[in-house]
Write a protein that holds these residues in place. Structure first.
Motif, PDB file in Angstrom:
ATOM      1  N   LYS A 339       0.723  -1.104  -0.154  1.00 32.55           N
ATOM      2  CA  LYS A 339       0.089  -0.158   0.031  1.00 32.55           C
ATOM      3  C   LYS A 339       0.932   1.170   0.096  1.00 32.55           C
ATOM      4  N   HIS A 340       2.070   1.239   0.297  1.00 35.65           N
ATOM      5  CA  HIS A 340       2.874   2.408   0.365  1.00 35.65           C
ATOM      6  C   HIS A 340       3.786   2.367  -0.693  1.00 35.65           C
ATOM      7  N   GLU A 342       3.117   0.875  -5.032  1.00 34.85           N
ATOM      8  CA  GLU A 342       2.241   1.099  -6.198  1.00 34.85           C
ATOM      9  C   GLU A 342       1.163   0.002  -6.390  1.00 34.85           C
ATOM     10  N   PRO A 343       0.312   0.044  -5.074  1.00 37.13           N
ATOM     11  CA  PRO A 343      -0.865  -1.052  -4.959  1.00 37.13           C
ATOM     12  C   PRO A 343      -1.697  -1.103  -6.286  1.00 37.13           C
ATOM     13  N   ASN A 344      -1.705   0.023  -7.321  1.00 37.70           N
ATOM     14  CA  ASN A 344      -2.892  -0.300  -8.016  1.00 37.70           C
ATOM     15  C   ASN A 344      -2.146  -0.430  -9.662  1.00 37.70           C
ATOM     16  N   ASP A 345      -0.825  -0.690  -9.640  1.00 37.58           N
ATOM     17  CA  ASP A 345       0.046  -0.905 -10.825  1.00 37.58           C
ATOM     18  C   ASP A 345      -0.849  -2.204 -11.697  1.00 37.58           C
ATOM     19  N   VAL A 346      -1.202  -1.955 -12.482  1.00 46.32           N
ATOM     20  CA  VAL A 346      -1.940  -3.049 -13.192  1.00 46.32           C
ATOM     21  C   VAL A 346      -1.096  -4.199 -14.022  1.00 46.32           C
ATOM     22  N   LEU A 347      -0.017  -3.863 -14.456  1.00 43.45           N
ATOM     23  CA  LEU A 347       1.089  -4.865 -14.972  1.00 43.45           C
ATOM     24  C   LEU A 347       1.687  -5.648 -13.642  1.00 43.45           C
ATOM     25  N   SER A 348       1.743  -5.205 -12.557  1.00 40.56           N
ATOM     26  CA  SER A 348       2.152  -6.008 -11.613  1.00 40.56           C
ATOM     27  C   SER A 348       1.003  -6.960 -10.993  1.00 40.56           C
ATOM     28  N   LEU A 349      -0.179  -6.328 -10.859  1.00 38.18           N
ATOM     29  CA  LEU A 349      -1.142  -7.026 -10.513  1.00 38.18           C
ATOM     30  C   LEU A 349      -1.493  -8.368 -11.427  1.00 38.18           C
ATOM     31  N   VAL A 350      -1.517  -7.943 -12.681  1.00 31.45           N
ATOM     32  CA  VAL A 350      -1.972  -9.161 -13.583  1.00 31.45           C
ATOM     33  C   VAL A 350      -0.743 -10.129 -13.536  1.00 31.45           C
TER      34      VAL A 350
END
Length: 702
Positions: A339-340, A342-350
């Motif tokens: 959360k501190h 880049e919690p919303n980075d799409v590439l990392s999430l995918v």
């Protein structure tokens, strides 16, 4: 260096504010010389310089050509340069610059004792030829320009027979040489002479030009880029420049990687400044050849603060994932998605959800990542929404395998199919998605939909991938269309190389076994053994562990499959021989012990069979077939073991809910225990699954 030159080159000895030219400690204004040049009187301008600065013919011409080049009169400069006899100038300079006489103490006279005017004269003439090459380049006469530039380097080698010394060489002379060395391969490339360009690059890097670190780095980078993207396959370095015991690159890719890694090492040692493009080219090169673990090491060695730490973590995660080190990759992605950070980075999430989709224990975590990726796939990342839906479907499918109840499992499977269908609506031409949908529908026993997507995948890939043919054959076998499945496997043989035919041959043997054609099933295994022999010969008698792991045809699986076949035929002696071969490859294997237990059971040696099944479960606690046969054997040996048998069979169904044999034996346990209704349900489930039971598990092709 194409089209670029330092400010000093072409301006040394000239003060642009007062327009003076200096040589031999004498200065004169250029207005008189320029006036004669404007009138076209080159010889008079030359004479003025010779008289005013005490210069010889070549030196005056060189200085005059430089003036014309600085004034932007390229054609005029070329006319002046054409009058210089380079060979004559070299013959006059060579003795004075490089003459070395042995002294009484065995030492030589160094350049330190040579008058500065000799080097100055050499610098003037060589610079003139270099500027002539630049003039020809600007006029589009690239081949002529390359030849002139080449003559500069040839002249330097004649003047400095042992290479340019590290010290006591005039800056002007060294600068000219460095620029010529850098320009020559660029000129050959622009002229379309790629073999000459390659030779020029290697000459630049292997000869003693006394280049500074930055110049050498630019040449190494340009050569690496040429090797990577030119599309021209160059030959390895000649034997003359190879050092015993040193690594010799075999092709363009290896040579480019070597150059780029040398540049990275120079950065780490502080010899050159950080250049992000070097890492970009190295990333491409190492990714092409599948050496992502090497790339990860390079990324780890980059000093802190050079790369953004989130970018470093993400790149490292990609490298580890490609290298099969999923645990390390996911650990880095968890840090970057904190959360501190880049919690919303799409590439990392995918990527995180993709990694989780490959492990049933991480599937629930992957679902959360995928849902966050879909939520944040907006704006410039909107194209990743389909990818998010796809990995969500995969994670839900994996999560369904460890569901605690039938209701939860059914719900998760439905959600998985819904997500994959949603992804398909956004990515109509995604062949991988077609394959995954086919597998999901097959595991859900929707065989008509599975067959449709299997055919779509084969058409989309042009039949070039093995897994498409295997999925199509498995779906047909689940529909009991065995003859059609054999036709598919035969077609796959024509579309694949012999090294990829191992799974097809095993599938063909199982198709024949399913039709009770046991003798015919032996023939595919003979072909498999011939492939194993050919594979051994390709590596030789001594093979290391990685080579064994990368075998296209798994020798252990061949011997184990053949042992199963002979056991089915009650040829126990042959089966035991095959098992010995399998044990020689993998000493402790649950599959081998399972087959051994079946052989004992068929021969009536129940105690030995029981021991083999228990040992198999000790090796692999989740071995489904062993749980089933152990549960069945316990009910035969002792009716008092029904509760234990029920527990074993229920656990087998928890791991593999669609195993018809487990349902059947669980029905027998319920029947013997007096639970007729439960037994009927189990028998009905077994009967329904038998109608759609493939010759291999659908998950075997993932």
């Amino acid at each position: 260096m194409s089209g670029n030159e330092s400010p000093e080159l072409g301006q040394a000895d000239v003060d642009p504010s007062v327009r003076q030219v200096c040589a031999n400690g004498i200065c004169m204004q250029t207005n008189v010389v320029e006036a004669k040049l404007d009138e076209g009187n080159i010889q008079e301008a030359e004479s003025a310089l010779r008289e005013g600065l005490s210069l010889n013919f070549e030196e005056a011409r060189a200085l005059l050509g430089r003036l014309e080049y600085q004034r932007g009169n390229v054609e005029g400069a070329l006319r002046v340069f054409d009058g210089i006899d380079l060979q004559a100038a070299i013959q006059r300079m060579q003795p004075s610059v490089t003459e070395k006489q042995p002294s009484k103490k065995g030492r030589t006279k160094s350049v330190e004792s040579v008058p500065g005017v000799s080097q100055h004269a050499a610098g003037l003439v060589l610079e003139a030829i270099y500027l002539k090459a630049k003039s020809l380049q600007k006029l589009g006469r690239l081949t002529d320009a390359a030849r002139e530039c080449l003559s500069v380097l040839d002249a330097v080698e004649k003047i400095f027979e042992s290479g340019i010394p590290d010290v006591l060489v005039e800056n002007k002379l060294q600068e000219t040489v460095s620029h010529a060395v850098e320009l020559l391969p660029e000129l050959w490339k622009q002229a379309g002479s790629y073999s000459e360009a390659m030779s020029a690059y290697r000459r630049a890097l292997l000869s003693q030009w006394n280049l500074d670190n930055d110049c050498c780095a630019r040449i190494q980078k340009a050569f690496a880029v040429f090797l990577l993207y030119s599309g021209v396959e160059v030959s390895p370095p000649s034997l003359a420049v190879q050092i015993d015991g040193s690594y010799v690159p075999r092709n363009n890719l290896e040579e480019a990687i070597l150059l780029l890694m040398i540049l990275m090492r120079k950065v780490y040692l502080g010899k050159i400044k950080w250049d992000p493009s070097v890492l970009e080219h190295l990333t491409f090169a190492l990714s092409v050849c599948g050496q992502t673990s090497v790339l990860a090491k390079q990324l780890e060695e980059v000093m802190p603060g050079v790369l953004n730490r989130i970018d470093r973590w993400r790149s490292l995660a990609l490298c580890y994932f490609a290298a099969g080190q999923n645990k390390n990759a996911l650990s880095l992605l968890r840090k970057s998605l904190h959360k501190h950070e880049e919690p919303n980075d799409v590439l990392s999430l995918v990527l995180a959800s993709k990694i989780c989709s490959e492990d049933v224990l991480l599937a629930a975590e992957g679902v959360k990542y995928a849902q966050r990726a879909i939520t944040n796939a907006e704006g410039s990342n909107e194209h990743l929404k389909g990818v998010g839906l796809r990995v969500l479907g995969l994670c839900l499918g994996k999560q369904a395998k460890v569901a605690t109840s039938d209701f939860e499992r059914s719900q998760l499977q439905s959600e998985a199919l819904k997500s994959l269908d949603g992804a398909m609506a956004l990515e109509h031409e995604n062949s991988d998605l077609m394959f995954e949908l086919g597998v999901q529908y097959a595991e859900h026993r929707n065989l008509d939909a599975a067959l449709q997507y299997a055919r779509k995948y084969v058409d989309a890939t042009g039949g070039s991938t093995l897994r498409g043919w295997r999925l199509l054959a498995l779906v047909l076998s689940a529909q009991h269309r065995y003859s059609e499945a054999e036709v598919v496997t035969d077609a796959a043989f024509d579309e694949t190389t012999k090294w990829d035919q191992g799974p097809l041959l095993r599938m063909k043997a199982k198709l024949k076994t399913s039709q009770s054609r046991y003798i015919d099933a032996v023939e595919p295994y003979r072909h498999l053994l011939s492939l194993v022999q050919a594979q051994r010969k390709s590596f030789g008698p001594f093979r290391n562990a990685p080579q064994v792991e990368e075998d296209k045809v798994n020798e252990y699986e061949v011997w184990h499959g053949l042992a199963d076949l002979y056991s089915s035929l009650s040829h126990f002696k042959d089966a035991e021989t095959c098992l010995e071969k399998a044990r020689g490859l993998i000493e402790y294997s649950a599959d081998t012990l399972y087959t051994e237990g079946m052989m004992f059971e068929r021969q009536g040696e129940n105690d030995k069979a029981l021991s083999a099944y228990i040992n198999a479960l000790l090796v692999e606690p989740n071995h489904v077939q062993c749980k089933i046969l152990l549960g069945s054997l316990l009910t035969k040996m002792d009716p008092g073991m029904l509760p234990l048998a029920k527990a074993l069979l229920s656990d087998a169904l928890r791991i593999e809910p669609t195993n018809r044999v487990a349902w059947y034996h669980l029905g027998l346990v319920h029947r013997d225990d007096g639970r007729v209704a439960d037994a009927a349900d189990c028998f009905q489930a077994a009967s329904m699954l038998e109608e759609s039971d493939p010759i291999e598990k659908f998950s075997s092709i993932l």
